[in-house]
Motif scaffolding. Structure first.
Motif, PDB file in Angstrom:
ATOM      1  N   GLN A   1       0.859  -1.166   0.030  1.00 19.03           N
ATOM      2  CA  GLN A   1      -0.043   0.013  -0.106  1.00 19.03           C
ATOM      3  C   GLN A   1       0.931   1.193   0.150  1.00 19.03           C
ATOM      4  N   MET A   2       2.022   1.207   0.521  1.00 16.26           N
ATOM      5  CA  MET A   2       2.714   2.447   0.853  1.00 16.26           C
ATOM      6  C   MET A   2       3.308   2.811  -0.492  1.00 16.26           C
ATOM      7  N   ALA A   3       3.787   1.826  -1.316  1.00 11.90           N
ATOM      8  CA  ALA A   3       4.300   1.726  -2.852  1.00 11.90           C
ATOM      9  C   ALA A   3       3.319   2.513  -3.446  1.00 11.90           C
ATOM     10  N   THR A   4       1.969   1.896  -3.371  1.00  9.58           N
ATOM     11  CA  THR A   4       0.853   2.281  -4.384  1.00  9.58           C
ATOM     12  C   THR A   4       0.629   3.923  -4.037  1.00  9.58           C
ATOM     13  N   GLU A   5       1.118   4.289  -2.806  1.00 14.80           N
ATOM     14  CA  GLU A   5       0.861   5.679  -2.330  1.00 14.80           C
ATOM     15  C   GLU A   5       2.067   6.532  -2.651  1.00 14.80           C
ATOM     16  N   HIS A   6       2.935   6.089  -3.424  1.00 13.42           N
ATOM     17  CA  HIS A   6       4.079   6.507  -4.027  1.00 13.42           C
ATOM     18  C   HIS A   6       5.249   6.968  -3.030  1.00 13.42           C
ATOM     19  N   HIS A   7       5.317   5.811  -1.910  1.00 14.20           N
ATOM     20  CA  HIS A   7       6.397   5.695  -1.006  1.00 14.20           C
ATOM     21  C   HIS A   7       7.513   5.067  -1.530  1.00 14.20           C
ATOM     22  N   SER A   8       8.990   5.589  -1.454  1.00 13.13           N
ATOM     23  CA  SER A   8      10.060   4.798  -1.884  1.00 13.13           C
ATOM     24  C   SER A   8      10.402   3.658  -1.122  1.00 13.13           C
ATOM     25  N   ALA A   9      11.115   2.775  -1.520  1.00 16.72           N
ATOM     26  CA  ALA A   9      11.596   1.676  -0.566  1.00 16.72           C
ATOM     27  C   ALA A   9      12.420   2.500   0.528  1.00 16.72           C
ATOM     28  N   ALA A  10      12.882   3.210   0.579  1.00 15.72           N
ATOM     29  CA  ALA A  10      13.817   3.560   1.763  1.00 15.72           C
ATOM     30  C   ALA A  10      12.783   3.970   2.804  1.00 15.72           C
ATOM     31  N   GLU A  11      11.570   4.698   2.467  1.00  8.15           N
ATOM     32  CA  GLU A  11      10.511   5.203   3.274  1.00  8.15           C
ATOM     33  C   GLU A  11       9.699   4.114   4.002  1.00  8.15           C
ATOM     34  N   ILE A  12       9.703   2.992   3.042  1.00  2.10           N
ATOM     35  CA  ILE A  12       8.862   1.873   3.581  1.00  2.10           C
ATOM     36  C   ILE A  12       9.533   1.484   4.506  1.00  2.10           C
ATOM     37  N   LEU A  13      10.802   1.091   4.403  1.00  2.00           N
ATOM     38  CA  LEU A  13      11.828   0.487   5.439  1.00  2.00           C
ATOM     39  C   LEU A  13      11.936   1.404   6.800  1.00  2.00           C
ATOM     40  N   ASN A  14      12.290   2.475   6.575  1.00  2.89           N
ATOM     41  CA  ASN A  14      12.166   3.290   7.877  1.00  2.89           C
ATOM     42  C   ASN A  14      10.775   3.494   8.433  1.00  2.89           C
ATOM     43  N   PHE A  15       9.756   3.012   7.853  1.00  6.53           N
ATOM     44  CA  PHE A  15       8.503   3.084   8.510  1.00  6.53           C
ATOM     45  C   PHE A  15       8.404   1.861   9.279  1.00  6.53           C
ATOM     46  N   TYR A  16       8.866   0.703   9.015  1.00 10.10           N
ATOM     47  CA  TYR A  16       8.857  -0.518   9.562  1.00 10.10           C
ATOM     48  C   TYR A  16       9.907  -0.736  10.599  1.00 10.10           C
ATOM     49  N   PHE A  17      11.256  -0.231  10.323  1.00  7.91           N
ATOM     50  CA  PHE A  17      12.373  -0.507  10.855  1.00  7.91           C
ATOM     51  C   PHE A  17      13.159   0.820  11.459  1.00  7.91           C
ATOM     52  N   PRO A  18      12.195   1.617  12.225  1.00 11.97           N
ATOM     53  CA  PRO A  18      12.827   2.933  12.609  1.00 11.97           C
ATOM     54  C   PRO A  18      14.160   3.024  13.128  1.00 11.97           C
ATOM     55  N   ASN A  19      15.006   4.140  12.580  1.00  9.42           N
ATOM     56  CA  ASN A  19      16.255   4.408  13.143  1.00  9.42           C
ATOM     57  C   ASN A  19      17.215   3.414  12.694  1.00  9.42           C
ATOM     58  N   THR A  20      16.768   2.643  11.618  1.00 12.99           N
ATOM     59  CA  THR A  20      17.798   1.832  11.004  1.00 12.99           C
ATOM     60  C   THR A  20      18.292   2.795   9.464  1.00 12.99           C
ATOM     61  N   ARG A  21      19.251   2.265   8.902  1.00 15.74           N
ATOM     62  CA  ARG A  21      19.958   2.773   7.875  1.00 15.74           C
ATOM     63  C   ARG A  21      20.287   1.904   6.762  1.00 15.74           C
ATOM     64  N   LEU A  22      20.194   2.267   5.347  1.00 17.55           N
ATOM     65  CA  LEU A  22      20.320   1.478   4.391  1.00 17.55           C
ATOM     66  C   LEU A  22      22.037   1.761   3.988  1.00 17.55           C
ATOM     67  N   GLY A  23      22.692   0.665   3.649  1.00 14.16           N
ATOM     68  CA  GLY A  23      24.055   0.839   2.944  1.00 14.16           C
ATOM     69  C   GLY A  23      24.584  -0.430   2.558  1.00 14.16           C
ATOM     70  N   LEU A  24      25.502  -0.429   1.702  1.00  9.87           N
ATOM     71  CA  LEU A  24      26.352  -1.603   1.389  1.00  9.87           C
ATOM     72  C   LEU A  24      27.157  -2.277   2.552  1.00  9.87           C
TER      73      LEU A  24
END
Length: 563
Positions: free
Chosen positions: A343-366
């Motif tokens: 649903q977040m994707a259909t409402e034009h949220h990015s992958a980063a925003e989706i993951l931040n909503f479900y896993f707050p205060n984590t960060r993405l990286g290699l």
């Protein structure tokens, strides 16, 4: 596909990482079944069998049936593994090991972690899943896999093929999943200096569960309970089920539960933070027993079907000698909610925003210090890299214009995507090719080794020219075009001033070495021989004519002049 060769080992350049962004994963197949016999069927000419660790590999031409092995046997290539008891087959390339235990045969499969992620998405993603939630799920699946590589160490493999780890489906990967995996290659979630311990669930029912409610030792601050309106907007996920008391008594007997009789009442006496059932009270006129909701859930599903109790977010009542469950949500409810992410994707949220909503205060990286993919447009060319490089941008622009001037434009001129792999292992996994190559081009996708490798072992602009010429050639090629023609055109045009040297290998030998090189030296030699053939033909035929051959095939009378 052009493959330029790097004739040294590259492992020493990168050293060892305790938490790699890509690796080889050993899977335990049929991990919840007992396999007594199976058949291994080769699906390509490169399949092989090795009867022992020191034995030579034998090319596999026909199916092999096994019902007992004295010592582990290894198989490689593209294979279908079919147990003989109506168990669905597994079809995948990789390295298989068949071993014997007192219970039966065990099967393990070694595959690259990026291909593993694609298999997870093939099993977990919805058919119409938006790209953003596909990318979020790819990052979540990769994070789980690389964090839990020791999950089945005692069993002799890394991860299993059941939902205890992650569900898998070894089918041809659809293009949307392949793109999501490629766009997020190597990226995982991090907390402090370590990868996050993450989970995901099918539908949280509008409120996620705290991980500590299921796993008491799991207290990660990004795995707490929170409401999820995206999930309920996507799907209310309501369900009901009825369990006859007679079935419950049979289950209790198998579990050695001393339930009261006759059962006259049932109620939830303790809830988790999210409102899910934690403890149930089952009573008779004479006595009362408490039982874990999770234990009841598991026992009922194991006995009556794994979807009878869809989750623990429910109310319960005793009606007409049956337990009546009325619930919301599917799964344990911890972490990323797949329905909410959709649903977040259909409402034009990015992958980063989706993951931040479900896993707050984590960060993405290699790595723990960061590193994300960025796309830079250079005219019609896309340069995808972890770090911007102005010199590379300039080289790519010059090489593309030069390629167009040499080849010319047409109605089907491609829009190349140049991906700079941040590590050699990711280069290998993105291309499904060996790590001793500098570059591989397939279609409009050009994948290069890390910049440090390119600058050390080859001038970058000529390499880019060669690969971009390949994108133009492949855009006009059909399956009638032989490899030597496609490779030879790119080689000859990229080195237009090179002198003609007559080839000394047959067409058949060159074509075979290009398709499956027997050694690095032979592969390199086959490319040079291909250019020699094209230069020879160029003395008689124009580039326009040879471009037609890419679509129609090389005429028989022309082929006869080459023998």
């Amino acid at each position: 596909m052009k493959q330029l060769l790097l004739l040294i080992a590259l492992l020493a350049i990168y050293g060892h990482s305790e938490e790699p962004s890509a690796t080889t994963i050993t899977l335990g197949l049929y991990s919840i079944r007992i396999i007594q016999s199976l058949t291994i069927t080769p699906l390509g000419s490169s399949a092989w069998m090795q009867a022992c660790g020191t034995c030579s590999r034998i090319t596999l031409h026909a199916p092999v049936h096994l019902d007992h092995v004295g010592r582990p046997i290894h198989f490689g290539g593209n294979l279908r593994i079919q147990p003989d008891d109506d168990v669905p087959p597994v079809q995948s390339s990789g390295i298989y090991t068949i071993a014997q235990t007192h219970r039966g045969l065990t099967v393990t499969l070694q595959i690259p972690s990026e291909r593993y992620v694609a298999a997870v998405l093939s099993a977990e993603a919805a058919p119409d899943e938006p790209l953003a939630s596909l990318e979020a799920l790819a990052i979540a699946a990769r994070t789980f896999a690389l964090t839990n590589l020791q999950r089945h160490h005692a069993d002799g493999f890394d991860l299993c093929d059941s939902t205890h780890c992650q569900a898998l489906r070894f089918t041809p990967v659809r293009s949307e999943i392949a793109e999501a995996v490629r766009r997020t290659a190597g990226i995982t979630l991090w907390s402090a200096t370590h990868r996050a311990h993450i989970y995901y669930t099918q539908n949280c029912g509008g409120i996620s569960e705290a991980a500590s409610a299921l796993w008491p030792t799991e207290h990660a601050p990004y795995l707490t309970s929170h409401t999820d309106s995206y999930c309920t907007r996507r799907d209310a996920a309501s369900w009901q089920t009825s369990i006859p008391i007679s079935d419950l008594n049979k289950i209790a007997a198998k579990q050695h539960w001393n339930l009261p009789t006759p059962i006259t009442g049932v109620r939830i006496v303790q809830h988790t933070t999210s409102g899910r059932a934690k403890l149930l009270e089952i009573s008779s006129p004479a006595r009362t027993v408490t039982i874990s909701a999770g234990s009841l859930h598991f026992a009922i599903n194991r006995a009556l079907g794994w979807n009878r109790i869809r989750g623990d977010l429910y109310t319960i009542a005793l009606t007409n000698q049956s337990l009546q469950f009325t619930g919301h949500g599917y799964g344990h409810g911890v972490g990323l909610c797949q329905a909410g992410a959709f649903q977040m994707a259909t409402e034009h949220h990015s992958a980063a925003e989706i993951l931040n909503f479900y896993f707050p205060n984590t960060r993405l990286g290699l790595t723990s210090s960061g590193g994300l993919w960025h796309d830079e447009k250079i005219g019609t060319v896309t340069l995808r890299a972890i770090q911007a490089d102005p010199v590379l941008t300039k080289d790519a622009d010059l090489a593309w214009h030069q390629a167009l001037s040499l080849w010319g434009t047409s109605i089907n001129t491609p829009q190349p995507i140049i991906t700079i792999a941040p590590t050699t292992e990711l280069f290998r996994q993105l291309t499904n090719g060996p790590g001793h190559l500098l570059a591989i081009t397939r279609g409009s996708q050009v994948t290069l080794q890390p910049i440090s490798v390119l600058k050390r072992y080859a001038p970058v602009e000529p390499l880019l020219l060669h690969e971009l010429l390949h994108t133009l050639i492949e855009a006009q090629s059909s399956d009638k075009a032989p490899l030597w023609l496609r490779e030879g055109l790119a080689e000859a045009l990229a080195n237009i001033h090179s002198a003609y040297v007559p080839p000394n290998s047959s067409i058949a030998t060159i074509e075979q070495e290009l398709a499956a090189p027997s050694s690095l030296a032979n592969d390199q030699h086959a490319h040079l021989e291909s250019a020699a053939i094209v230069r020879k033909l160029g003395q008689t035929y124009s580039l326009t004519v040879m471009r037609q051959w890419l679509r129609m095939g090389v005429p028989t009378q022309v082929m006869e002049t080459l023998h």
